[in-house]
Scaffold this active site. Structure first.
Site, mmCIF file in Angstrom:
data_model
loop_
_atom_site.group_PDB
_atom_site.id
_atom_site.type_symbol
_atom_site.label_atom_id
_atom_site.label_comp_id
_atom_site.label_asym_id
_atom_site.label_seq_id
_atom_site.Cartn_x
_atom_site.Cartn_y
_atom_site.Cartn_z
ATOM 1 N N TYR A 100 82.282 63.932 4.486
ATOM 2 C CA TYR A 100 82.309 64.968 3.641
ATOM 3 C C TYR A 100 83.235 66.005 4.151
ATOM 4 O O TYR A 100 84.103 66.366 3.567
ATOM 5 C CB TYR A 100 80.749 65.357 3.687
ATOM 6 C CG TYR A 100 80.032 64.510 3.160
ATOM 7 C CD1 TYR A 100 80.016 64.215 1.778
ATOM 8 C CD2 TYR A 100 78.590 63.777 3.674
ATOM 9 C CE1 TYR A 100 79.273 63.167 1.184
ATOM 10 C CE2 TYR A 100 78.118 63.011 3.242
ATOM 11 C CZ TYR A 100 78.313 62.546 1.861
ATOM 12 O OH TYR A 100 77.036 61.876 1.387
ATOM 13 N N PRO A 112 76.714 63.458 -6.363
ATOM 14 C CA PRO A 112 75.853 62.702 -7.269
ATOM 15 C C PRO A 112 75.040 63.533 -8.156
ATOM 16 O O PRO A 112 74.573 64.748 -7.772
ATOM 17 C CB PRO A 112 75.096 62.007 -6.410
ATOM 18 C CG PRO A 112 74.774 62.519 -5.238
ATOM 19 C CD PRO A 112 75.937 63.526 -4.957
ATOM 20 N N HIS A 153 76.162 66.463 -1.501
ATOM 21 C CA HIS A 153 75.524 65.557 -0.642
ATOM 22 C C HIS A 153 75.574 65.622 0.932
ATOM 23 O O HIS A 153 74.994 64.911 1.554
ATOM 24 C CB HIS A 153 76.575 64.389 -1.006
ATOM 25 C CG HIS A 153 75.974 63.060 -0.837
ATOM 26 N ND1 HIS A 153 74.495 62.805 -0.219
ATOM 27 C CD2 HIS A 153 75.958 61.743 -1.278
ATOM 28 C CE1 HIS A 153 74.162 61.530 -0.326
ATOM 29 N NE2 HIS A 153 75.125 60.929 -1.276
ATOM 30 N N SER A 167 75.445 51.763 -4.641
ATOM 31 C CA SER A 167 74.205 52.150 -4.082
ATOM 32 C C SER A 167 72.962 51.872 -5.081
ATOM 33 O O SER A 167 73.079 51.921 -6.129
ATOM 34 C CB SER A 167 74.107 53.976 -4.209
ATOM 35 O OG SER A 167 75.161 54.272 -3.349
#
Length: 674
Positions: free
Chosen positions: A90, A103, A329, A545
C-alpha cells in the site's frame, strides 16, 4: 518445519497469546517458487531462473545471509514481515486510490420514496456506527475464531481497532498510516458529512452525551439545507484525494500554506468516518452501475468530489437508494469490513428506527461547514485531478453477474471446497479467454498470528492448467473420468497451497522479506529479484478474492495491473455473485467476455460433476473440504496494482436477508482475504 512459538504481544487489540508468524525454511520457499513459476515461463526463462535460484540458495551464499537476518528480525519484532508488507502493498504504491486500491461494499438498492427517507436511512446507519464504535472503545468486540482444519484458533483482532482511528496521509514517495491513539488528546467525536461536494463537521457527542438518532436526523437535515445554499459553494476539494498519491501529497502541501485549509484538513483527518450524502446517480441502477458509482462516484459531474479517499470508512447514502461503503484498504482486510458492515445492516434491520422516541439534546448547535482558501494554483490542481478521475472512470470496465444455476451447496455436495472450486473455474475462464496461465493472487488471512494480515495463494497451479487444457483443448480427446480426476487434482493442489498460506508458510511474504532485508542492509539487489521470472510472478493479471456475506450485498474492486482482471466473488447457498473488472484501454481484456467464459466454465464443471457423480474416498473428501475452511477471502481487496471494451450486466439485488449469528463468538469461516 519452523517452530510456532507463542509470545505475548504488546498489542491490546487481541494479539495476546497468539503465536508469531513463522519464517519458512529458505529451501522450501525456493523449491516452491520454481514449481509455481515453471509453467508460466518459457523454457529459456525457466532455465535461467533455475540457475539464479540455485546460486541464491547455495550454502553460505546470499540467501543464507538474508535468511539469518530475517531470523534475527523475527526474534525482535511481533511480526517480521508486517512493515515490509504494508509498505509494499500500500504505502509505497503511487497509484490513485479509487478503483486501483480502495474496494467498495455495495448495499442492496434502497427504495427511498422521498428525500427525507435517505436522511432517515443515513441517521439510522450513523447510529449503528456509533454503537459499533462503543463496542470497539470498550474492547468488547467478540474475538473471531477460525473454522476448519485449525478450528477454534483465535484470530488477531488488531485490524478492527483501526476502522475509525486511522488515516492514510499522502507523501511524495511513501504514504504514512496514521493512528489516532493519543493518551493526551481526547479522541475525536465528530463525523465529516460530504454533501454536494462540500464538507461539514457533525459532532456526534455534545455536552458529554452521544446524539440519538432523532438528533442525527435533525443535524443531517440542517447540513442538506446548508449545502443547498448557492452563495456559499466552495470548490470540490475532495477531488484532490482521488489523484495519484504523489500528486495529492503535493496538492496537500500547497493547501497547507493557508491556516484555514490546515484547520479543515485537521478536522477531516481526525474524524471517525465520512458520511457521503450523494445526489442521484442516474436512471440506471443495475448492480454493475452501482458498483462503479461506489468505486469512483461517477466522476466530477456526479459524486466523485463528494469523497475523501484517505479515510478508511466512507459510508455512501445516495438519494436514489445507491448505498454502500468505500474503504481505504491499508488499515484492515476485507473480513473486517464485512463484519462491520454486516453488524450495521443487521442493526438497522433488527433495531427499529428510534426517531419517534428518546429525548433529544435541546438547541443543537448548527453543524459547521469546512472552509477552504483556494489560490489559482489550487484551482489548477483541481482541474488536473478532475481530468484524471474522468479518465479512470471511462477506463473502468465493470461487470457484476449473479450466477444462479447453483451456489455453494451444490459444490459442497460434491465433497469439494467451494472456494477451491471457484478458483479453478476462474483459471479455466482465463485460459479459455487467453489460452495461457498467468500469475494469480488470492489473499489468504494470516490473522492467527500476531499482527497478521495476508499472504498470497498462488492459484495458477500446474494442475489447474492441466484441467483447463483438458476442458478446452481436449474436450473430445479426454474422457470425463480423466477430466474429473484432473479437477480433483486441481482442487487438491489449491487446498494444499491454501493451508500452506494460512499457516504462514507461503512464498510471497518470505521472498518480499528477503528482498527488503537486502535493501535494508544496503546490499546490491540480489539477482533473483532482478530476474524476469520474479517480475512476472508479481504481475498479478488475475487479482481474486472471496468475500462471502450473510447479508445480501457484494464487494467490488479494480484490477491491479493494466492488462488484468479483478475478480471478487460472494458464494451463497443457491447462487454466486461475481464482480469482474478490467480496463477498457487494454486490448487484451474484456469483462463481459471473461464473465461469459466464467459462466460457461461453471456450467461445464457442473455437468462434469453430475456425469461422474463425484464419487471420492472419505480421506480425499475430508482433505478437499478443508479448503473452504481457509479461503474466506478476507477482502483483500488485495491486489497489488491495473486495463478496457464491453457491456455490463444488470442484475438487481434482492432485499437483505438477515441470518442471526450467536452473539458470544464469531466464526470466521474462511481465511482467504480479498
Amino acid at each position: 518445519m519452523p517452530v510456532l512459538d507463542r509470545e505475548p504481544s504488546k498489542d491490546s487489540g487481541g494479539d495476546d497469546g497468539l503465536p508469531k508468524l513463522p519464517l519458512p525454511p529458505l529451501k522450501d520457499t525456493l523449491d516452491t517458487y520454481l514449481s509455481c513459476m515453471k509453467h508460466l515461463l518459457t523454457e529459456e526463462q525457466f532455465n535461467k531462473t533455475k540457475d539464479t535460484v540455485k546460486e541464491f540458495g547455495a550454502p553460505g551464499g546470499v540467501g543464507d545471509l538474508l535468511q539469518s537476518k530475517l531470523e534475527e528480525r523475527r526474534l525482535k519484532e511481533a511480526n517480521w514481515v508486517y512493515d515490509f508488507w504494508l509498505s509494499d502493498m500500500y504505502l509505497n504504491n503511487r497509484m490513485a486510490l479509487p478503483v486501483n486500491s480502495s474496494p467498495a461494499m455495495v448495499f442492496p438498492l434502497q427504495n427511498f420514496k422521498a428525500p427525507i427517507d435517505s436522511l432517515r436511512f443515513a441517521a439510522h446507519l450513523l447510529s449503528g456506527v456509533l454503537e459499533y464504535k462503543t463496542l470497539l472503545d470498550a474492547r468488547a468486540l467478540p474475538v473471531d475464531y477460525a473454522r476448519g482444519q485449525l478450528a477454534g484458533t483465535p484470530m488477531c483482532m488488531e485490524q478492527y481497532y483501526r476502522l475509525f482511528t486511522s488515516y492514510r496521509l499522502p507523501g511524495p514517495e511513501r504514504d504514512t498510516l496514521v493512528a489516532q491513539e493519543s493518551c493526551v488528546m481526547p479522541e475525536p467525536e465528530h463525523v465529516i458529512v460530504a454533501c454536494k461536494k462540500q464538507f461539514f463537521v457533525l459532532d456526534v457527542v455534545i455536552n458529554f452525551r452521544r446524539l440519538n438518532e432523532r438528533d442525527l436526523l435533525t443535524q443531517l437535515d440542517k447540513i442538506v439545507k446548508m449545502a443547498d445554499s448557492g452563495e456559499e459553494q466552495l470548490p470540490p476539494i475532495g477531488l484532490l484525494t482521488s489523484d495519484g498519491r504523489t500528486e495529492w501529497a503535493e496538492s496537500r502541501r500547497v493547501l497547507m500554506r493557508e491556516s484555514t485549509n490546515r484547520d479543515s484538513l485537521d478536522m477531516i483527518e481526525r474524524c471517525l468516518c465520512l458520511l457521503c450524502l450523494d445526489d442521484a446517480s442516474g436512471p440506471e441502477l443495475s448492480d454493475t452501475t452501482r458498483a462503479m458509482w461506489m468505486l469512483h462516484g461517477g466522476g466530477v459531474a456526479k459524486n466523485g468530489g463528494n469523497r475523501w479517499y484517505d479515510k478508511p470508512m466512507q459510508f455512501v447514502v445516495g438519494a436514489d437508494g445507491c448505498c454502500g461503503v468505500v474503504c481505504e484498504h491499508s488499515p484492515f482486510e476485507g473480513i473486517v469490513l464485512v463484519q462491520c458492515t454486516e453488524y450495521l445492516l443487521k442493526y438497522m434491520i433488527g433495531s427499529p428506527s428510534k426517531l419517534l422516541r428518546a429525548a433529544s439534546v435541546s438547541e443543537l448547535p448548527a453543524p459547521r461547514r469546512l472552509r477552504w482558501k483556494c489560490t489559482p494554483e489550487v484551482h489548477k490542481l483541481l482541474t488536473s485531478s478532475a481530468d484524471k478521475l474522468q479518465r479512470l472512470l471511462r477506463n473502468l470496465d465493470m461487470n457484476v453477474h449473479k450466477f444462479e444455476e447453483h451456489g455453494k451447496e451444490f459444490i459442497k455436495k460434491q465433497k469439494i471446497s467451494p472456494d477451491a472450486y471457484i478458483q479453478v473455474a476462474i483459471q479455466l475462464a482465463y485460459y479459455r479467454c487467453h489460452r495461457r496461465p498467468v500469475s494469480t493472487y488470492e489473499s489468504a488471512s494470516i490473522r492467527r498470528f500476531q499482527q497478521g494480515r495476508v499472504d498470497n495463494i498462488r492459484s495458477a497451479t500446474p494442475k489447474a492448467l492441466a484441467f483447463a487444457k483438458a476442458m478446452t483443448d481436449g474436450m473430445q480427446s479426454t474422457s470425463d473420468t480423466e477430466k474429473m480426476e484432473m479437477l480433483r487434482g486441481a482442487i487438491a493442489a489449491q487446498t494444499n497451497y491454501t493451508i500452506r498460506s494460512i499457516t504462514g508458510l507461503a512464498i510471497d511474504n518470505h521472498l518480499l522479506g528477503l528482498r527488503e532485508i537486502a535493501h535494508e542492509l544496503r546490499m546490491e539487489k540480489p539477482e533473483i529479484f532482478k530476474d524476469e521470472a520474479y517480475l512476472i510472478s508479481n504481475q498479478f493479471i488475475l487479482s481474486t478474492s472471496q468475500v462471502p456475506t450473510t447479508v445480501e450485498m457484494f464487494c467490488c474492486y479494480g484490477p491491479v495491473v493494466p492488462n488484468g482482471y479483478g475478480v471478487c466473488y460472494n458464494p451463497q447457498s443457491d447462487h454466486i455473485i461475481f464482480s469482474v473488472s478490467s480496463f477498457r484501454e487494454s486490448p487484451q481484456t474484456c469483462s463481459a467476455e471473461f464473465v461469459k467464459c466464467l459462466v460457461q466454465g461453471l456450467l461445464d464443471m457442473r455437468d462434469l460433476c453430475n456425469k461422474c457423480n463425484c464419487v471420492s474416498t472419505p480421506t480425499k473428501q475430508r482433505k478437499e473440504q478443508t479448503l473452504e475452511t481457509h479461503t474466506q477471502t478476507e477482502t483483500n481487496w488485495q491486489s497489488k496494482t491495473q486495463q478496457r471494451p464491453c457491456e455490463s450486466s444488470k442484475n438487481q439485488q434482492a432485499p437483505p436477508q438477515v441470518l442471526v449469528k450467536k452473539p458470544d463468538q464469531t466464526q470466521v469461516e474462511a481465511q482467504t482475504q480479498t
